[in-house]
Design a protein around this motif. Structure first.
Motif, mmCIF file in Angstrom:
data_model
loop_
_atom_site.group_PDB
_atom_site.id
_atom_site.type_symbol
_atom_site.label_atom_id
_atom_site.label_comp_id
_atom_site.label_asym_id
_atom_site.label_seq_id
_atom_site.Cartn_x
_atom_site.Cartn_y
_atom_site.Cartn_z
ATOM 1 N N ARG A 32 63.679 57.950 12.849
ATOM 2 C CA ARG A 32 64.080 58.469 14.165
ATOM 3 C C ARG A 32 62.882 58.974 14.957
ATOM 4 O O ARG A 32 62.812 58.807 16.172
ATOM 5 C CB ARG A 32 65.113 59.594 14.008
ATOM 6 N N ARG A 33 61.937 59.588 14.268
ATOM 7 C CA ARG A 33 60.777 60.147 14.976
ATOM 8 C C ARG A 33 59.885 59.069 15.575
ATOM 9 O O ARG A 33 59.090 59.349 16.478
ATOM 10 C CB ARG A 33 59.964 61.054 14.042
ATOM 11 N N LEU A 34 59.996 57.834 15.095
ATOM 12 C CA LEU A 34 59.193 56.749 15.675
ATOM 13 C C LEU A 34 59.509 56.547 17.155
ATOM 14 O O LEU A 34 58.710 55.978 17.894
ATOM 15 C CB LEU A 34 59.434 55.440 14.917
ATOM 16 N N LYS A 35 60.675 57.020 17.594
ATOM 17 C CA LYS A 35 61.061 56.897 19.000
ATOM 18 C C LYS A 35 60.038 57.557 19.914
ATOM 19 O O LYS A 35 59.827 57.112 21.048
ATOM 20 C CB LYS A 35 62.434 57.549 19.203
ATOM 21 N N HIS A 36 59.406 58.627 19.443
ATOM 22 C CA HIS A 36 58.483 59.388 20.276
ATOM 23 C C HIS A 36 57.059 59.351 19.707
ATOM 24 O O HIS A 36 56.318 60.325 19.811
ATOM 25 C CB HIS A 36 58.962 60.832 20.418
ATOM 26 N N LYS A 37 56.703 58.212 19.094
ATOM 27 C CA LYS A 37 55.332 58.024 18.608
ATOM 28 C C LYS A 37 54.694 56.840 19.324
ATOM 29 O O LYS A 37 55.344 55.832 19.599
ATOM 30 C CB LYS A 37 55.314 57.812 17.089
ATOM 31 N N THR A 38 53.409 56.970 19.570
ATOM 32 C CA THR A 38 52.657 55.991 20.349
ATOM 33 C C THR A 38 52.572 54.637 19.672
ATOM 34 O O THR A 38 52.334 54.544 18.460
ATOM 35 C CB THR A 38 51.216 56.509 20.570
ATOM 36 N N GLN A 39 52.714 53.579 20.460
ATOM 37 C CA GLN A 39 52.270 52.251 20.045
ATOM 38 C C GLN A 39 50.853 52.045 20.596
ATOM 39 O O GLN A 39 49.895 51.992 19.854
ATOM 40 C CB GLN A 39 53.232 51.174 20.553
ATOM 41 N N VAL A 40 50.702 51.956 21.906
ATOM 42 C CA VAL A 40 49.383 51.944 22.550
ATOM 43 C C VAL A 40 49.284 53.094 23.545
ATOM 44 O O VAL A 40 48.338 53.872 23.529
ATOM 45 C CB VAL A 40 49.106 50.606 23.263
ATOM 46 N N PHE A 41 50.300 53.199 24.412
ATOM 47 C CA PHE A 41 50.315 54.256 25.412
ATOM 48 C C PHE A 41 51.052 55.474 24.860
ATOM 49 O O PHE A 41 52.042 55.339 24.146
ATOM 50 C CB PHE A 41 51.001 53.759 26.691
ATOM 51 N N ILE A 42 50.566 56.672 25.220
ATOM 52 C CA ILE A 42 51.210 57.897 24.773
ATOM 53 C C ILE A 42 52.668 57.866 25.221
ATOM 54 O O ILE A 42 52.981 57.438 26.331
ATOM 55 C CB ILE A 42 50.481 59.138 25.350
ATOM 56 N N GLU A 43 53.532 58.353 24.372
ATOM 57 C CA GLU A 43 54.982 58.154 24.522
ATOM 58 C C GLU A 43 55.513 58.513 25.901
ATOM 59 O O GLU A 43 56.381 57.839 26.432
ATOM 60 C CB GLU A 43 55.699 58.953 23.430
ATOM 61 N N TYR A 67 58.917 52.164 30.038
ATOM 62 C CA TYR A 67 58.979 50.743 29.729
ATOM 63 C C TYR A 67 58.029 50.331 28.608
ATOM 64 O O TYR A 67 58.175 49.254 28.041
ATOM 65 C CB TYR A 67 58.671 49.917 30.984
ATOM 66 N N PHE A 68 57.050 51.156 28.304
ATOM 67 C CA PHE A 68 56.092 50.789 27.273
ATOM 68 C C PHE A 68 56.717 50.888 25.884
ATOM 69 O O PHE A 68 57.588 51.732 25.640
ATOM 70 C CB PHE A 68 54.853 51.694 27.341
ATOM 71 N N ARG A 69 56.232 50.054 24.972
ATOM 72 C CA ARG A 69 56.728 50.103 23.602
ATOM 73 C C ARG A 69 56.341 51.418 22.945
ATOM 74 O O ARG A 69 55.253 51.943 23.157
ATOM 75 C CB ARG A 69 56.145 48.952 22.770
ATOM 76 N N THR A 70 57.246 51.931 22.131
ATOM 77 C CA THR A 70 56.935 53.024 21.223
ATOM 78 C C THR A 70 56.875 52.440 19.817
ATOM 79 O O THR A 70 57.165 51.262 19.594
ATOM 80 C CB THR A 70 58.009 54.126 21.285
ATOM 81 N N ARG A 71 56.520 53.286 18.870
ATOM 82 C CA ARG A 71 56.450 52.796 17.492
ATOM 83 C C ARG A 71 57.834 52.357 17.000
ATOM 84 O O ARG A 71 57.950 51.455 16.177
ATOM 85 C CB ARG A 71 55.885 53.915 16.614
ATOM 86 N N GLY A 102 53.692 63.834 10.505
ATOM 87 C CA GLY A 102 55.100 63.635 10.810
ATOM 88 C C GLY A 102 55.473 63.985 12.238
ATOM 89 O O GLY A 102 56.589 63.695 12.673
ATOM 90 N N MET A 103 54.569 64.624 12.967
ATOM 91 C CA MET A 103 54.883 65.043 14.330
ATOM 92 C C MET A 103 55.040 63.839 15.268
ATOM 93 O O MET A 103 54.402 62.812 15.087
ATOM 94 C CB MET A 103 53.760 65.931 14.890
ATOM 95 N N THR A 104 55.882 64.006 16.271
ATOM 96 C CA THR A 104 55.914 63.050 17.375
ATOM 97 C C THR A 104 54.818 63.417 18.365
ATOM 98 O O THR A 104 54.244 64.517 18.311
ATOM 99 C CB THR A 104 57.268 63.092 18.097
ATOM 100 N N ALA A 130 60.245 49.712 7.852
ATOM 101 C CA ALA A 130 59.533 50.837 7.234
ATOM 102 C C ALA A 130 58.020 50.747 7.375
ATOM 103 O O ALA A 130 57.325 51.722 7.079
ATOM 104 C CB ALA A 130 59.887 50.921 5.743
ATOM 105 N N HIS A 131 57.497 49.625 7.848
ATOM 106 C CA HIS A 131 56.056 49.394 7.721
ATOM 107 C C HIS A 131 55.209 50.394 8.499
ATOM 108 O O HIS A 131 54.061 50.643 8.152
ATOM 109 C CB HIS A 131 55.704 47.956 8.133
ATOM 110 N N ASP A 132 55.763 51.023 9.538
ATOM 111 C CA ASP A 132 54.990 51.969 10.339
ATOM 112 C C ASP A 132 55.458 53.411 10.201
ATOM 113 O O ASP A 132 55.064 54.272 10.992
ATOM 114 C CB ASP A 132 55.043 51.572 11.819
ATOM 115 N N LEU A 133 56.275 53.709 9.205
ATOM 116 C CA LEU A 133 56.775 55.074 9.042
ATOM 117 C C LEU A 133 55.651 56.086 8.861
ATOM 118 O O LEU A 133 55.801 57.258 9.214
ATOM 119 C CB LEU A 133 57.720 55.161 7.845
#
Length: 385
Positions: A42-53, A58-62, A363-365, A93-96
């Protein structure tokens, strides 16, 4: 039709803590479901892919990246006759184990943890699913099957020495055979990661206006995709044109992986899932020609997106957030949440304490890390992000 070299759930090596089997789910379906219901997912929703969340909706998140990887992985696995549920579980699970702020956060934590065994996001993912998720009555972690854990640990290939401590600790209890390749299912998840981010980073870079559609149309592989769209749809508007070209690029990569995998598997002629693991080389890869052209695109993304001035400026700011939070928690562990303090009481050394602080920060977002910095340290940094 299931391939002879697929990992059949009936042949699982089981779980570290034995459990009764489900009457309506395979062991790999159960693993996938536990991953989806985990706090870390669930926390991946607010984690960066490239741009800060928080930089744009529209940008991808983790999280959205992981979902796209799972979609690609299931498609490829289905065509190759592999177990789609195991493939999906590894993909989800690969990016948890990624910390806040993406690879920037990982680099910051790696530097801070250098005296204490380092930091590796793949190893951290294993730590999360085997220890840090603490919801079940009978065990810490999610108690995933051996095959899913193996896939998370080594979907990118055998793990070189020295093995990261977070992975070595679990491997000592439940041998994941880290010196071999993973199942074909896990290899598919790894290549699906490459397909997904090469595709969606181009989308996000365009939306951020870090490069133009015309520049993309000059890159290898993409030039033919744009030409095909222009032939079929002359005069197509700007947004539809680039979307049509990028979806063709996406399909081209998937088709290449499938064709190359079929060729490699035919040459190996594996008679079991173990034959794939023991092959000494990966079975799921891009062809040489496509791989070389993808490298040109990756180089373009590196210079024009990952190292764009605005991205670099933000990287420096968020690196400072982590660089200031880590020593604060080391010096004042009473600032950690109550449920973490029992672990602190059991720490026998500075390294033990550093690993607890690492687990907490990793573990932080993005937004929680920024808010914690604002609350505990203050100053203008959080306001500038």
């Amino acid at each position: 039709m299931t391939a002879i070299y697929a990992q059949h759930p009936g042949d699982t090596r089981g779980r570290l803590y034995p459990e009764s089997t489900s009457t309506f789910r395979s062991c790999f379906q159960r693993d996938r479901d536990r991953i989806i219901h985990s706090s870390a997912f669930r926390r991946l929703k607010h984690k960066t892919q490239v741009f800060i969340e928080h930089e744009g909706d529209y940008f991808r998140t983790r999280l959205t990246h992981s979902i796209e990887v799972a979609q690609v992985a299931r498609t490829i696995a289905g065509v190759l006759g592999l177990d789609c549920d195991l493939t999906e579980a590894v993909a989800l699970a690969h990016d948890l184990g990624h910390p806040p702020f993406g690879h920037t956060g990982e680099e910051a934590l790696s530097a801070l943890m250098a005296p204490h065994g380092g930091f590796d996001h793949n190893a951290q993912a294993i730590r999360i699913v085997t220890s840090l998720e603490r919801h079940y009555a009978e065990f810490d972690g999610l108690n995933l099957s051996w095959e899913t854990l193996e896939g998370i640990a080594k979907h990118n290939g055998p793990v070189p020495q020295p093995v990261p401590y977070a992975l070595a600790e679990y491997d000592a209890r439940h041998d994941l055979e880290l010196d071999t390749h993973a199942s074909a299912e896990a290899q598919v998840a790894a290549l699906a990661d490459d397909v997904a981010y090469n595709h969606h980073d181009l989308h996000d870079g365009l939306r951020a206006e870090l490069f133009s559609t015309d520049e993309l149309a000059e890159l290898p592989l993409l030039d033919a995709c744009f030409a095909q769209v222009d032939d079929l749809y002359p005069g197509l508007n700007y947004y539809r044109r680039r979307h049509e070209a990028l979806r063709r690029f996406f399909g081209l990569l998937v088709e290449d992986v499938i064709a190359e995998a079929r060729s490699r598997l035919a040459r190996l002629d594996p008679q079991s899932a173990r034959d794939v693991r023991m092959a000494g080389r990966p079975m799921i890869r891009f062809s040489d020609g496509i791989r070389e052209q993808v490298e040109v695109i990756r180089d373009f993304l590196f210079h024009r997106m990952y190292r764009a001035p605005g991205v670099v400026e933000m990287r420096a700011k968020v690196t400072q957030v982590i660089a200031e939070l880590f020593p604060l928690f080391m010096a004042r562990s009473e600032l950690l949440p109550k449920q973490w303090r029992k672990d602190v009481e059991d720490a026998r050394s500075q390294t033990d304490l550093a690993r607890i602080v690492l687990d907490y920060i990793a573990g932080m977002t993005d937004r929680f890390a920024i808010e914690e910095h604002r609350r505990l340290i203050g100053g203008d940094l959080a306001e500038a992000i």
